[in-house]
Design an enzyme around this catalytic site. Sequence first.
Site, PDB file in Angstrom:
ATOM      1  N   GLY A 104      47.166  42.658   9.817  1.00  0.00           N
ATOM      2  CA  GLY A 104      46.210  42.957   8.920  1.00  0.00           C
ATOM      3  C   GLY A 104      44.830  42.331   9.570  1.00  0.00           C
ATOM      4  O   GLY A 104      44.884  41.084   9.088  1.00  0.00           O
ATOM      5  N   ARG A 112      47.418  48.115  11.090  1.00  0.00           N
ATOM      6  CA  ARG A 112      47.864  49.422  10.905  1.00  0.00           C
ATOM      7  C   ARG A 112      47.159  50.510  11.757  1.00  0.00           C
ATOM      8  O   ARG A 112      47.735  51.416  12.720  1.00  0.00           O
ATOM      9  CB  ARG A 112      47.621  49.748   9.381  1.00  0.00           C
ATOM     10  N   SER A 113      45.765  50.317  11.864  1.00  0.00           N
ATOM     11  CA  SER A 113      44.712  51.110  12.484  1.00  0.00           C
ATOM     12  C   SER A 113      44.561  50.461  13.786  1.00  0.00           C
ATOM     13  O   SER A 113      43.888  49.258  13.680  1.00  0.00           O
ATOM     14  CB  SER A 113      43.723  51.804  12.021  1.00  0.00           C
ATOM     15  N   SER A 151      42.364  29.717   0.561  1.00  0.00           N
ATOM     16  CA  SER A 151      41.042  29.985  -0.081  1.00  0.00           C
ATOM     17  C   SER A 151      39.943  29.552   0.746  1.00  0.00           C
ATOM     18  O   SER A 151      40.088  28.646   1.642  1.00  0.00           O
ATOM     19  CB  SER A 151      40.867  29.096  -1.429  1.00  0.00           C
ATOM     20  N   LYS A 156      47.310  28.850  -5.991  1.00  0.00           N
ATOM     21  CA  LYS A 156      46.133  29.564  -5.591  1.00  0.00           C
ATOM     22  C   LYS A 156      45.424  30.120  -6.910  1.00  0.00           C
ATOM     23  O   LYS A 156      44.123  30.399  -7.039  1.00  0.00           O
ATOM     24  CB  LYS A 156      46.483  30.469  -4.536  1.00  0.00           C
ATOM     25  N   HIS A 162      43.732  27.635  -9.017  1.00  0.00           N
ATOM     26  CA  HIS A 162      42.457  27.361  -8.421  1.00  0.00           C
ATOM     27  C   HIS A 162      41.451  28.256  -8.427  1.00  0.00           C
ATOM     28  O   HIS A 162      40.384  27.891  -9.112  1.00  0.00           O
ATOM     29  CB  HIS A 162      43.002  27.351  -6.691  1.00  0.00           C
ATOM     30  N   ASN A 163      41.911  29.680  -8.603  1.00  0.00           N
ATOM     31  CA  ASN A 163      40.760  30.602  -8.727  1.00  0.00           C
ATOM     32  C   ASN A 163      40.416  30.535 -10.356  1.00  0.00           C
ATOM     33  O   ASN A 163      39.179  30.762 -10.693  1.00  0.00           O
ATOM     34  CB  ASN A 163      41.297  32.138  -8.354  1.00  0.00           C
ATOM     35  N   GLU A 211      38.001  28.164 -10.581  1.00  0.00           N
ATOM     36  CA  GLU A 211      36.751  28.305 -10.092  1.00  0.00           C
ATOM     37  C   GLU A 211      35.691  29.222 -11.041  1.00  0.00           C
ATOM     38  O   GLU A 211      34.983  29.059 -11.139  1.00  0.00           O
ATOM     39  CB  GLU A 211      37.091  29.304  -8.925  1.00  0.00           C
ATOM     40  N   HIS A 228      59.301  30.260 -42.411  1.00  0.00           N
ATOM     41  CA  HIS A 228      59.416  30.157 -40.933  1.00  0.00           C
ATOM     42  C   HIS A 228      59.820  28.513 -40.762  1.00  0.00           C
ATOM     43  O   HIS A 228      59.957  28.096 -39.670  1.00  0.00           O
ATOM     44  CB  HIS A 228      58.134  30.093 -40.395  1.00  0.00           C
TER      45      HIS A 228
HETATM   46  P1  NDP Z   1      41.512  43.948   2.397  1.00  0.00           P
HETATM   47  O1  NDP Z   1      42.288  43.406   1.096  1.00  0.00           O
HETATM   48  O2  NDP Z   1      40.136  44.810   2.469  1.00  0.00           O
HETATM   49  O3  NDP Z   1      42.769  44.879   2.945  1.00  0.00           O
HETATM   50  C1  NDP Z   1      42.472  45.503   4.437  1.00  0.00           C
HETATM   51  C2  NDP Z   1      43.659  45.290   5.244  1.00  0.00           C
HETATM   52  O4  NDP Z   1      44.741  45.809   4.816  1.00  0.00           O
HETATM   53  C3  NDP Z   1      43.490  46.264   6.646  1.00  0.00           C
HETATM   54  O5  NDP Z   1      43.996  45.454   7.674  1.00  0.00           O
HETATM   55  C4  NDP Z   1      44.165  47.448   6.301  1.00  0.00           C
HETATM   56  O6  NDP Z   1      44.542  48.102   7.393  1.00  0.00           O
HETATM   57  C5  NDP Z   1      45.573  46.485   5.659  1.00  0.00           C
HETATM   58  N1  NDP Z   1      45.980  47.614   4.778  1.00  0.00           N
HETATM   59  C6  NDP Z   1      45.829  48.487   3.732  1.00  0.00           C
HETATM   60  N2  NDP Z   1      47.036  48.978   3.059  1.00  0.00           N
HETATM   61  C7  NDP Z   1      47.787  48.957   3.880  1.00  0.00           C
HETATM   62  C8  NDP Z   1      49.134  49.590   4.165  1.00  0.00           C
HETATM   63  N3  NDP Z   1      49.710  50.375   3.269  1.00  0.00           N
HETATM   64  N4  NDP Z   1      49.863  49.189   5.393  1.00  0.00           N
HETATM   65  C9  NDP Z   1      49.502  48.627   6.165  1.00  0.00           C
HETATM   66  N5  NDP Z   1      48.122  47.848   6.159  1.00  0.00           N
HETATM   67  C10 NDP Z   1      47.443  48.276   5.066  1.00  0.00           C
HETATM   68  O7  NDP Z   1      41.319  42.773   3.565  1.00  0.00           O
HETATM   69  P2  NDP Z   1      40.616  41.366   3.200  1.00  0.00           P
HETATM   70  O8  NDP Z   1      40.593  40.687   5.001  1.00  0.00           O
HETATM   71  O9  NDP Z   1      39.459  41.289   2.691  1.00  0.00           O
HETATM   72  O10 NDP Z   1      41.959  40.668   2.582  1.00  0.00           O
HETATM   73  C11 NDP Z   1      42.924  40.343   2.787  1.00  0.00           C
HETATM   74  C12 NDP Z   1      43.915  39.844   1.906  1.00  0.00           C
HETATM   75  O11 NDP Z   1      43.423  38.632   1.947  1.00  0.00           O
HETATM   76  C13 NDP Z   1      44.015  40.343   0.541  1.00  0.00           C
HETATM   77  O12 NDP Z   1      45.502  40.264   0.060  1.00  0.00           O
HETATM   78  C14 NDP Z   1      43.097  39.526  -0.262  1.00  0.00           C
HETATM   79  O13 NDP Z   1      43.212  39.412  -1.507  1.00  0.00           O
HETATM   80  C15 NDP Z   1      43.357  38.376   0.137  1.00  0.00           C
HETATM   81  N6  NDP Z   1      42.161  37.233   0.310  1.00  0.00           N
HETATM   82  C16 NDP Z   1      40.619  37.639   0.412  1.00  0.00           C
HETATM   83  C17 NDP Z   1      39.672  36.763   0.351  1.00  0.00           C
HETATM   84  C18 NDP Z   1      38.163  37.257   0.790  1.00  0.00           C
HETATM   85  O14 NDP Z   1      37.225  36.322   0.657  1.00  0.00           O
HETATM   86  N7  NDP Z   1      38.202  38.598   1.033  1.00  0.00           N
HETATM   87  C19 NDP Z   1      39.791  35.462   0.208  1.00  0.00           C
HETATM   88  C20 NDP Z   1      41.155  35.070   0.077  1.00  0.00           C
HETATM   89  C21 NDP Z   1      42.152  36.032   0.097  1.00  0.00           C
HETATM   90  P3  NDP Z   1      43.742  49.324   7.971  1.00  0.00           P
HETATM   91  O15 NDP Z   1      42.774  48.428   8.920  1.00  0.00           O
HETATM   92  O16 NDP Z   1      44.674  49.978   8.761  1.00  0.00           O
HETATM   93  O17 NDP Z   1      43.001  49.877   7.099  1.00  0.00           O
END
Ligand code: NDP
Length: 475
Positions: free
Chosen positions: A9, A33-34, A128, A182, A185-186, A189, A451
């Site tokens: 990811g 994934r991609s 976070s 977490k 925490h949010n 926040e 009650h």
């Molecule tokens: P996103 O939540 O936008 O998710 C995108 C990623 O998920 C891509 O790598 C995508 O792959 C992958 N993905 C989506 N669906 C699938 C699937 N079915 N199978 C495999 N891979 C999949 O990315 P972020 O980086 O913003 O966040 C990642 C995580 O971190 C989330 O859970 C988010 O809530 C958490 N988070 C985010 C914060 C932030 O500030 N953004 C802070 C703290 C936590 P592809 O490239 O192939 O589409």
Amino acid sequence: ARAQIGVTGLAVMGRNLARNFARNGFTVAVHNRSYARTESLVAEHGDEGDFVPSETIEDFVASLERPRKVVIMVKAGGPTDAVIDELLPFLDEGDIVVDAGNAHFPDTIRREKALAAKGLHFVGTGVSGGEEGALLGPSIMPGGTKESYASLGPILEKISAHVDGVPCCTHVGPDGAGHFVKMVHNGIEYADMQLIAEAYDLLRVGLGASAAEIGDIFEEWNTGDLESFLIEITADVLKHTDAATGKAFVDVVLDQAQQKGTGRWTVQNGLDLGVPITGIAEATFARGLSGSVPQREAAQGLPAHTAGWEVKDRESFVEDVRQALYASKIVAYSQGLDQIAAASAEYGWDIDRGATARIWRGGCIIRARFLNRITEAYERDANLPLLLADEFFASAIDQGLASWRRIVAGAAQAGIPAPAFSSSLSYYDAVRAPRLPAALIQAQRDFFGAHTYRRTDRDGVFHTEWSGDRTEAEA
Ligand code: NDP
């Protein structure tokens, strides 16, 4: 197999986390994934450390040293389950699967159970600090088994933020504990942001000052007790001018706050556990109200019956607002930590609240000087029943109480909404009250629903025959 840790990811968060591991000297297996994201990570940042890219999940797993440590950083929810399912056929007993996304803690409990049954460790981890934190050092809140922390912990501690040389990462507790912390925490926040917004609004209306002038006030506040990331960025935002219009940036932003759901989860859990997290709840509802467009439109022009707020002494008004903000903030944190204590007892997590405050000191959005004081309070008494009754916080509130009352009363008189300020003060007055009108509630409940109630003067559970001769019987 040579990678010490893997990240699958590679969107903003996963990419930066992988770079953080690499920059700290770990060999990092990377997968997405991609494949394009994996390629671009290595093309753009390959020189920052040792990356081992794989196109397939099978090769990715094969590139990891055993016991394998796989960090999943994908979109929370269904995608996390999908990735776990894809990984499973290639993992071996003792491997550690880390979910670093924003999972809801009941999902983490479920996943941990399922993977434990297969002899795997599942570590739901709060992270976070947003994009920048992931790269430069986030606050990391891992759950899971102690055994998994023994090998995973040192790696996470190394890439986490550090304050005074101490890592902002600790083993929070079993299964869902990390994601729970977490979530709270949010929630905190949300409360912190709402309180800052109310302070800003009071200053704006009370002083008739410009956004930039209020930015200066926040900058000044950031040198004292309130010193924190959120106060710092507030000053920055308030001083920012919109390039297109030349107006204060805050004045051109639509006043409808959005949310991704962690505040709502926190409030829902507060209700489930019966913990009064009023600061977080008011903050979440305030966002909801801001987005209630038809209701807000229908309410335009409703009478206010107020002459506004005529501030006579600018300096003491600003100090009153500062004190009200600080006292309300203490209440919000006290309530959030109460929720953690209640959840810890309910779910059997044994969470150390002092350690929790310690890992929030750096890397995360609520990082603040104030968190040192919270850690110290739990060092004085690890079982502290109420943070705001700790000597330090009790005395801070004592100092600010008159200001807090003036601000809440003044806001009501002037018709300025201050839901989090006022409900925090109500909470303070209720929790310190020797006797509450809950006695009347119990009497009413017994009246219409039999009650029952308990008495102040005798043990036992009683019922009064309200519709009959009003005799009292032990139930
Ligand atoms: P996103 O939540 O936008 O998710 C995108 C990623 O998920 C891509 O790598 C995508 O792959 C992958 N993905 C989506 N669906 C699938 C699937 N079915 N199978 C495999 N891979 C999949 O990315 P972020 O980086 O913003 O966040 C990642 C995580 O971190 C989330 O859970 C988010 O809530 C958490 N988070 C985010 C914060 C932030 O500030 N953004 C802070 C703290 C936590 P592809 O490239 O192939 O589409």
